[in-house]
Design an enzyme around this catalytic site. Structure first.
Site, PDB file in Angstrom:
ATOM      1  N   GLU A  51       7.638  -0.464   6.647  1.00 50.23           N
ATOM      2  CA  GLU A  51       7.711   0.800   5.909  1.00 50.23           C
ATOM      3  C   GLU A  51       7.278   0.551   4.476  1.00 50.23           C
ATOM      4  O   GLU A  51       7.663  -0.453   3.871  1.00 50.23           O
ATOM      5  CB  GLU A  51       9.142   1.355   5.871  1.00 50.23           C
ATOM      6  N   ILE A  52       6.496   1.447   3.944  1.00 47.89           N
ATOM      7  CA  ILE A  52       6.263   1.522   2.504  1.00 47.89           C
ATOM      8  C   ILE A  52       6.639   2.932   2.114  1.00 47.89           C
ATOM      9  O   ILE A  52       6.083   3.898   2.657  1.00 47.89           O
ATOM     10  CB  ILE A  52       4.796   1.227   2.132  1.00 47.89           C
TER      11      ILE A  52
END
Length: 417
Positions: free
Chosen positions: A304-305
């Protein structure tokens, strides 16, 4: 034979005594004594150092804990490599975060090495490590040595990694035993449930994390196949993105039998949190909206970013508290991936969710590769496209493409960076 005597006998006669030889004899003896003195001194010093280095030394446990606590409370000074003599590049208010235990040190270092080589050596973002136990000195030293930027170490508060008060533990254990007998992945694991609950509702509120706006979640033992020569945090900020992912797949149905029902009740009570341009068609087929069934698709959250302020928003915090009261993290086996995905799909405009099509990544058993030829002809990527999960029968990415289109945003951004 002494050096001075041999010099005197050079012509076979001791009667020859020139002023030059007298001077030489006067100078050579003190020099020899001086050299011998220095040699003996160095020899004694070397023996002392050797004895000191091989003598076992005991360090008090209290001193070790004091040192470790000091390290944990204060970010370590960056250990610059020779290639990093230049000033820090411009950076966003972001961190690379890893929830990890001490015994996973080798897997953690492997992930770090790949992220550092492919991306972070150019930007030197801080690594933030979280653990439900104190980090060992070896873990701290090794990860600090691997990082090109600063490193931080945080302990997960006990109340965030344990049974919530409202949970009927006997009921939970009975359900866990049944899931384990049914051979459901992590069905009997209490630790896995603690982790999913923590990632769902707490990591973004840890005191170390509160100063950051963006994060990149990195898991131990991942593989990263492509150079990332632009700053994804800057891309997220410049383009007002809140959540970025690389793979999408269905959750195991038996782990979340009542998650969607709980979500429907929440949405009915708090309709103001549902965005008008949401991405519900990614998680519900047939354009049926909240009345339809959850198709189990989720963004795979081991990568995830994202924008931490989305998780800290009123909508998400209320949603997490609602789910926590339902008890599904323990009575069932609700994962942070479907929880994050449902929240992003409902509470965010779909154009704030981004697929990083230019990233090659593996978290066993699945991997995905960029599809454009240029990523390979340029040498930017080394990834087996034949094994890419994007078009696999279990991939949910085609559903995402159907509602959002194929992402070119970060690829175009990379070319202009």
């Amino acid at each position: 034979m002494a050096f001075a005597d041999s010099f005197d006998d050079f012509d076979g006669s001791r009667d020859f005594d020139s002023p030059f030889l007298k001077y030489k004899r006067q100078r050579s003896k003190p020099n020899r004594l001086k050299i011998m003195g220095i040699t003996v001194t160095l020899l004694i010093l070397g023996i002392c150092v050797l004895m000191w280095s091989t003598t076992p030394r005991k360090v008090k446990q209290a001193d070790q804990l004091k040192l470790q606590q000091k390290v944990l409370n204060e970010p370590l000074q960056r250990r610059r490599r020779k290639m990093h003599c230049d000033p820090d590049p411009p950076k966003q208010n972001a961190t690379l975060v890893m929830l990890v235990r001490n015994f996973e040190i080798n897997d953690a270092l492997s992930s770090m090495r790949q992220i550092e080589d492919r991306f972070n050596r150019r930007f030197r973002y801080t690594w933030t490590f979280l653990n439900d136990q104190e980090f060992t000195d070896d873990f701290i030293r090794l990860t600090t040595g691997m990082a090109s930027g600063d490193t931080e170490y945080g302990i997960v508060p006990r109340e965030e990694w344990s049974w919530p008060d409202m949970i009927d533990r006997q009921k939970a254990r009975t359900n866990m035993e049944a899931m384990e007998a049914d051979e459901i992945l992590y069905g009997g694991s209490l630790t896995y449930r603690h982790m999913c609950r923590y990632n769902s509702g707490y990591f973004f509120r840890h005191p170390i994390m509160m100063k950051y706006d963006f994060y990149w979640r990195v898991e131990p033992s991942i593989e990263f196949y492509c150079d990332l020569n632009y700053d994804p945090f800057k891309f997220m900020k410049d383009n007002k993105k809140a959540y970025g992912f690389v793979m999408a797949l269905p959750e195991y149905p038996k782990t979340i039998p009542t998650l969607w029902e709980a979500t429907q009740r929440f949405a009915e009570k708090y309709p103001q949190y549902i965005d008008s341009n949401n991405a519900i068609d990614f998680i519900v087929d047939g354009h049926r909206g909240l009345k339809g069934d959850y198709n189990k698709c989720h963004f795979w959250s081991n990568f995830e970013i994202g924008d931490l302020n989305f998780w800290r928003s009123e909508a998400y915090l209320k949603y997490f508290d609602w789910l926590d009261e339902e008890g599904g993290f323990y009575y069932e086996r609700w994962g942070d991936a479907p929880v994050h995905s449902i929240a992003a799909a409902l509470f965010l405009p779909r154009d704030r969710i981004h697929h990083f099509a230019d990233i090659g990544y593996k978290h066993s058993p699945w991997l995905r590769c960029p599809t454009d030829d240029e990523s390979y002809y340029s040498g930017r990527c080394l990834c087996n496209r034949e094994e890419s999960f994007d078009e696999h029968m279990y991939s949910c990415l085609p559903r995402w493409f159907a509602i959002a289109g194929r992402s070119k945003g970060s690829q175009l951004y990379r070319q202009s960076y």
